[in-house]
Motif scaffolding. Structure first.
Motif, PDB file in Angstrom:
ATOM      1  N   ASP A   1      -4.520 -44.136  10.636  1.00  0.00           N
ATOM      2  CA  ASP A   1      -5.264 -44.530   9.797  1.00  0.00           C
ATOM      3  C   ASP A   1      -6.844 -44.641  10.639  1.00  0.00           C
ATOM      4  O   ASP A   1      -7.375 -44.443  11.321  1.00  0.00           O
ATOM      5  N   ASP A   2      -7.511 -45.120   9.906  1.00  0.00           N
ATOM      6  CA  ASP A   2      -9.338 -44.707   9.415  1.00  0.00           C
ATOM      7  C   ASP A   2     -10.197 -45.464  10.678  1.00  0.00           C
ATOM      8  O   ASP A   2     -11.333 -45.876  10.605  1.00  0.00           O
ATOM      9  N   ALA A   3      -9.369 -47.153  11.073  1.00  0.00           N
ATOM     10  CA  ALA A   3     -10.263 -48.094  11.418  1.00  0.00           C
ATOM     11  C   ALA A   3     -11.445 -48.032  12.220  1.00  0.00           C
ATOM     12  O   ALA A   3     -11.598 -48.205  12.353  1.00  0.00           O
ATOM     13  N   VAL A   4     -10.504 -46.825  13.360  1.00  0.00           N
ATOM     14  CA  VAL A   4     -11.477 -46.280  14.780  1.00  0.00           C
ATOM     15  C   VAL A   4     -12.216 -45.144  14.225  1.00  0.00           C
ATOM     16  O   VAL A   4     -13.303 -44.966  15.154  1.00  0.00           O
ATOM     17  N   LEU A   5     -12.517 -44.732  13.286  1.00  0.00           N
ATOM     18  CA  LEU A   5     -13.480 -42.908  13.080  1.00  0.00           C
ATOM     19  C   LEU A   5     -14.635 -43.901  12.260  1.00  0.00           C
ATOM     20  O   LEU A   5     -15.101 -43.209  12.202  1.00  0.00           O
ATOM     21  N   LYS A   6     -14.705 -45.621  11.812  1.00  0.00           N
ATOM     22  CA  LYS A   6     -15.540 -45.693  11.389  1.00  0.00           C
ATOM     23  C   LYS A   6     -17.337 -45.907  12.658  1.00  0.00           C
ATOM     24  O   LYS A   6     -17.227 -46.233  13.292  1.00  0.00           O
ATOM     25  N   PRO A   7     -18.283 -44.619  11.914  1.00  0.00           N
ATOM     26  CA  PRO A   7     -19.504 -45.015  12.603  1.00  0.00           C
ATOM     27  C   PRO A   7     -20.199 -46.004  13.267  1.00  0.00           C
ATOM     28  O   PRO A   7     -19.731 -46.846  12.160  1.00  0.00           O
ATOM     29  N   THR A   8     -20.698 -46.423  14.641  1.00  0.00           N
ATOM     30  CA  THR A   8     -21.461 -47.052  14.811  1.00  0.00           C
ATOM     31  C   THR A   8     -22.427 -48.078  14.437  1.00  0.00           C
ATOM     32  O   THR A   8     -23.724 -47.989  14.638  1.00  0.00           O
ATOM     33  N   GLY A   9     -23.471 -45.819  13.748  1.00  0.00           N
ATOM     34  CA  GLY A   9     -24.514 -45.877  13.793  1.00  0.00           C
ATOM     35  C   GLY A   9     -25.675 -45.924  14.578  1.00  0.00           C
ATOM     36  O   GLY A   9     -27.286 -46.096  14.665  1.00  0.00           O
ATOM     37  N   VAL A  10     -25.027 -45.363  15.540  1.00  0.00           N
ATOM     38  CA  VAL A  10     -25.912 -45.271  16.920  1.00  0.00           C
ATOM     39  C   VAL A  10     -25.966 -43.518  18.095  1.00  0.00           C
ATOM     40  O   VAL A  10     -24.571 -43.562  18.381  1.00  0.00           O
ATOM     41  N   GLY A  11     -26.949 -43.012  17.321  1.00  0.00           N
ATOM     42  CA  GLY A  11     -26.505 -41.518  17.730  1.00  0.00           C
ATOM     43  C   GLY A  11     -26.292 -41.105  17.360  1.00  0.00           C
ATOM     44  O   GLY A  11     -25.466 -40.722  16.057  1.00  0.00           O
ATOM     45  N   LEU A  12     -25.782 -39.468  17.097  1.00  0.00           N
ATOM     46  CA  LEU A  12     -24.605 -38.382  17.111  1.00  0.00           C
ATOM     47  C   LEU A  12     -23.481 -38.612  17.209  1.00  0.00           C
ATOM     48  O   LEU A  12     -22.491 -38.910  17.526  1.00  0.00           O
ATOM     49  N   GLU A  13     -22.346 -38.917  15.762  1.00  0.00           N
ATOM     50  CA  GLU A  13     -21.253 -39.391  15.972  1.00  0.00           C
ATOM     51  C   GLU A  13     -20.523 -38.540  14.760  1.00  0.00           C
ATOM     52  O   GLU A  13     -20.955 -37.684  13.864  1.00  0.00           O
ATOM     53  N   LEU A  14     -19.135 -37.581  14.816  1.00  0.00           N
ATOM     54  CA  LEU A  14     -18.330 -37.040  13.792  1.00  0.00           C
ATOM     55  C   LEU A  14     -17.092 -37.919  13.121  1.00  0.00           C
ATOM     56  O   LEU A  14     -16.988 -38.875  13.474  1.00  0.00           O
ATOM     57  N   VAL A  15     -17.892 -38.223  12.215  1.00  0.00           N
ATOM     58  CA  VAL A  15     -16.964 -38.798  11.393  1.00  0.00           C
ATOM     59  C   VAL A  15     -16.007 -38.163  10.613  1.00  0.00           C
ATOM     60  O   VAL A  15     -16.163 -37.693   9.300  1.00  0.00           O
ATOM     61  N   PRO A  16     -14.703 -37.827  11.128  1.00  0.00           N
ATOM     62  CA  PRO A  16     -13.602 -37.142  10.370  1.00  0.00           C
ATOM     63  C   PRO A  16     -13.434 -37.310   8.908  1.00  0.00           C
ATOM     64  O   PRO A  16     -12.266 -38.466   8.842  1.00  0.00           O
ATOM     65  N   VAL A  17     -13.114 -36.985   7.891  1.00  0.00           N
ATOM     66  CA  VAL A  17     -12.924 -36.315   6.625  1.00  0.00           C
ATOM     67  C   VAL A  17     -11.073 -36.520   6.567  1.00  0.00           C
ATOM     68  O   VAL A  17     -10.737 -37.411   6.442  1.00  0.00           O
ATOM     69  N   THR A  18     -11.502 -35.531   7.163  1.00  0.00           N
ATOM     70  CA  THR A  18      -9.536 -34.859   7.437  1.00  0.00           C
ATOM     71  C   THR A  18      -9.385 -36.136   9.238  1.00  0.00           C
ATOM     72  O   THR A  18     -10.007 -36.004   9.971  1.00  0.00           O
ATOM     73  N   HIS A  19      -8.472 -36.769   8.457  1.00  0.00           N
ATOM     74  CA  HIS A  19      -7.647 -37.671  10.370  1.00  0.00           C
ATOM     75  C   HIS A  19      -7.912 -36.134  11.367  1.00  0.00           C
ATOM     76  O   HIS A  19      -7.376 -35.315  10.682  1.00  0.00           O
ATOM     77  N   PRO A  20      -8.784 -36.403  12.211  1.00  0.00           N
ATOM     78  CA  PRO A  20      -8.135 -35.615  13.262  1.00  0.00           C
ATOM     79  C   PRO A  20      -6.918 -35.517  14.956  1.00  0.00           C
ATOM     80  O   PRO A  20      -6.448 -34.810  14.875  1.00  0.00           O
ATOM     81  N   ASN A  21      -5.776 -36.229  13.961  1.00  0.00           N
ATOM     82  CA  ASN A  21      -4.700 -36.458  14.325  1.00  0.00           C
ATOM     83  C   ASN A  21      -3.690 -35.328  12.802  1.00  0.00           C
ATOM     84  O   ASN A  21      -2.258 -35.674  13.240  1.00  0.00           O
ATOM     85  N   ASP A  22      -4.307 -35.069  12.075  1.00  0.00           N
ATOM     86  CA  ASP A  22      -3.511 -34.706  11.247  1.00  0.00           C
ATOM     87  C   ASP A  22      -4.126 -33.251  10.538  1.00  0.00           C
ATOM     88  O   ASP A  22      -4.508 -33.322   9.698  1.00  0.00           O
ATOM     89  N   MET A  23      -4.697 -32.322  11.721  1.00  0.00           N
ATOM     90  CA  MET A  23      -5.586 -31.081  10.951  1.00  0.00           C
ATOM     91  C   MET A  23      -3.967 -30.116  11.495  1.00  0.00           C
ATOM     92  O   MET A  23      -3.557 -30.402  12.875  1.00  0.00           O
ATOM     93  N   ARG A  24      -4.219 -29.640  10.651  1.00  0.00           N
ATOM     94  CA  ARG A  24      -2.921 -28.376  11.387  1.00  0.00           C
ATOM     95  C   ARG A  24      -3.546 -27.179  10.858  1.00  0.00           C
ATOM     96  O   ARG A  24      -4.501 -26.371  10.227  1.00  0.00           O
ATOM     97  N   VAL A  25      -2.762 -25.536  11.933  1.00  0.00           N
ATOM     98  CA  VAL A  25      -3.616 -24.450  11.676  1.00  0.00           C
ATOM     99  C   VAL A  25      -3.481 -24.040  10.245  1.00  0.00           C
ATOM    100  O   VAL A  25      -2.599 -24.651   9.725  1.00  0.00           O
ATOM    101  N   GLY A  26      -4.408 -23.002   9.723  1.00  0.00           N
ATOM    102  CA  GLY A  26      -4.094 -22.034   8.725  1.00  0.00           C
ATOM    103  C   GLY A  26      -4.821 -23.703   7.616  1.00  0.00           C
ATOM    104  O   GLY A  26      -4.850 -23.066   5.756  1.00  0.00           O
ATOM    105  N   GLU A  27      -5.375 -25.255   7.429  1.00  0.00           N
ATOM    106  CA  GLU A  27      -5.675 -25.477   6.377  1.00  0.00           C
ATOM    107  C   GLU A  27      -6.655 -26.099   6.379  1.00  0.00           C
ATOM    108  O   GLU A  27      -7.376 -25.885   8.347  1.00  0.00           O
ATOM    109  N   LYS A  28      -7.183 -26.332   5.876  1.00  0.00           N
ATOM    110  CA  LYS A  28      -8.538 -26.396   5.757  1.00  0.00           C
ATOM    111  C   LYS A  28      -9.580 -28.294   5.973  1.00  0.00           C
ATOM    112  O   LYS A  28      -8.286 -28.789   5.575  1.00  0.00           O
ATOM    113  N   ALA A  29      -9.748 -28.297   7.025  1.00  0.00           N
ATOM    114  CA  ALA A  29     -10.184 -29.764   7.542  1.00  0.00           C
ATOM    115  C   ALA A  29     -11.940 -29.803   7.404  1.00  0.00           C
ATOM    116  O   ALA A  29     -12.654 -29.035   6.712  1.00  0.00           O
TER     117      ALA A  29
END
Length: 272
Positions: free
Chosen positions: A156-184
């Motif tokens: 799910d995406d609940a913990v992926l919400k940014p805090t608004g402080v500093g530099l942050e990565l917001v994965p549009v593609t979920h970081p636990n659902d990335m597979r080789v050969g697919e676009k992230a």
């Protein structure tokens, strides 16, 4: 938040886009667990070779785990040995968990009685780090974020919400659902706003067995986004820093900006 140890602050402040420096990292045993009794073990260290236990442990004082419901999760069986720390995370609820070490540090230099001095500490220690009578005071404030993501039975995406402080990565593609050969698709934010043209680096694990670093470099578009395809499965360290550091003059250190933000995360690319 506990003050960051000086060497850890140095590593966190300097890791991004410096492929050969000592790098702090959080390495989960896996990023996706399918079990009624879901656990992961996380190694935490600072090393010269990526994901190799060859230097010193990452102290666990400031490490937090946030569950899919937003609640803090206790680190289980935490211990620190000579060259690494380790702990277990029990994922009692289905969904995605964030493991993070977030810190803010202050470093700089000054002249006192004609002699150049350097210091590194926290906002709270600044008053005693710079003595009365100091001249030519230069200060850099650094916000650092080191994290990884693990999921139990579903994502799910609940913990992926940014805090608004500093530099942050917001994965549009979920970081636990990335597979080789697919676009992230990823999005980088700086203080909650799109980080346009933000450079970042990905280094796959297993450097000591490959014999080459295998670093991949990309930059975001004007919206702070990028879509890309990773060529191999495995664990990767993502690093980025802001602002870009200009090339130093010959024989001199690069100039330090008044503010820096750094980001790093361990992500896993799964096989097809």
């Amino acid at each position: 938040m506990s003050p960051v140890k000086p060497l850890l602050a140095l590593a966190l402040a300097g890791f991004a886009l410096n492929a050969y420096a000592h790098k702090p990292w959080l390495l989960p045993s896996t990023t996706m667990v399918e079990s009624k009794d879901a656990w992961v073990t996380v190694d935490a260290a600072i090393s010269e070779d990526l994901f190799t236990i060859d230097h010193q442990p990452l102290r666990l004082d400031g490490v937090t785990v946030t569950g899919p419901d937003g609640a803090k999760v206790e680190l289980k069986n935490a211990m620190t040995s000579r060259m690494r720390s380790t702990f277990d995370v029990q994922m009692a609820k289905a969904g995605t968990y964030k493991v993070a070490l977030v810190s803010q540090s202050v470093m700089g230099s000054y002249k006192l009685n004609g002699e150049m001095k350097r210091f590194r500490g926290t906002e709270e220690s600044l008053a005693k780090d710079v003595p009365a009578g100091a001249e030519d005071v230069k200060i850099t404030r650094t916000a650092s974020r080191l994290e990884t993501f693990v999921s139990a039975n579903s994502t799910d995406d609940a913990v992926l919400k940014p805090t608004g402080v500093g530099l942050e990565l917001v994965p549009v593609t979920h970081p636990n659902d990335m597979r080789v050969g697919e676009k992230a698709t990823w999005r980088f934010l700086l203080d909650g706003k799109p980080a346009a043209n933000q450079a970042f680096s990905l280094i796959p694990g297993g450097v000591r067995y490959r014999g080459t670093l295998g670093e991949i470099r990309h930059s975001t578009d004007a919206k702070g986004e990028i879509s890309f395809t990773l060529p191999e499965a495995g664990m990767y360290l993502v690093t980025s820093s802001w602002p870009a550091t200009p090339a130093p003059a010959p024989g001199q250190l690069p100039p330090m900006p008044p503010r820096r933000a750094t980001y790093a995360a361990t992500v896993e690319v799964l096989p097809q």
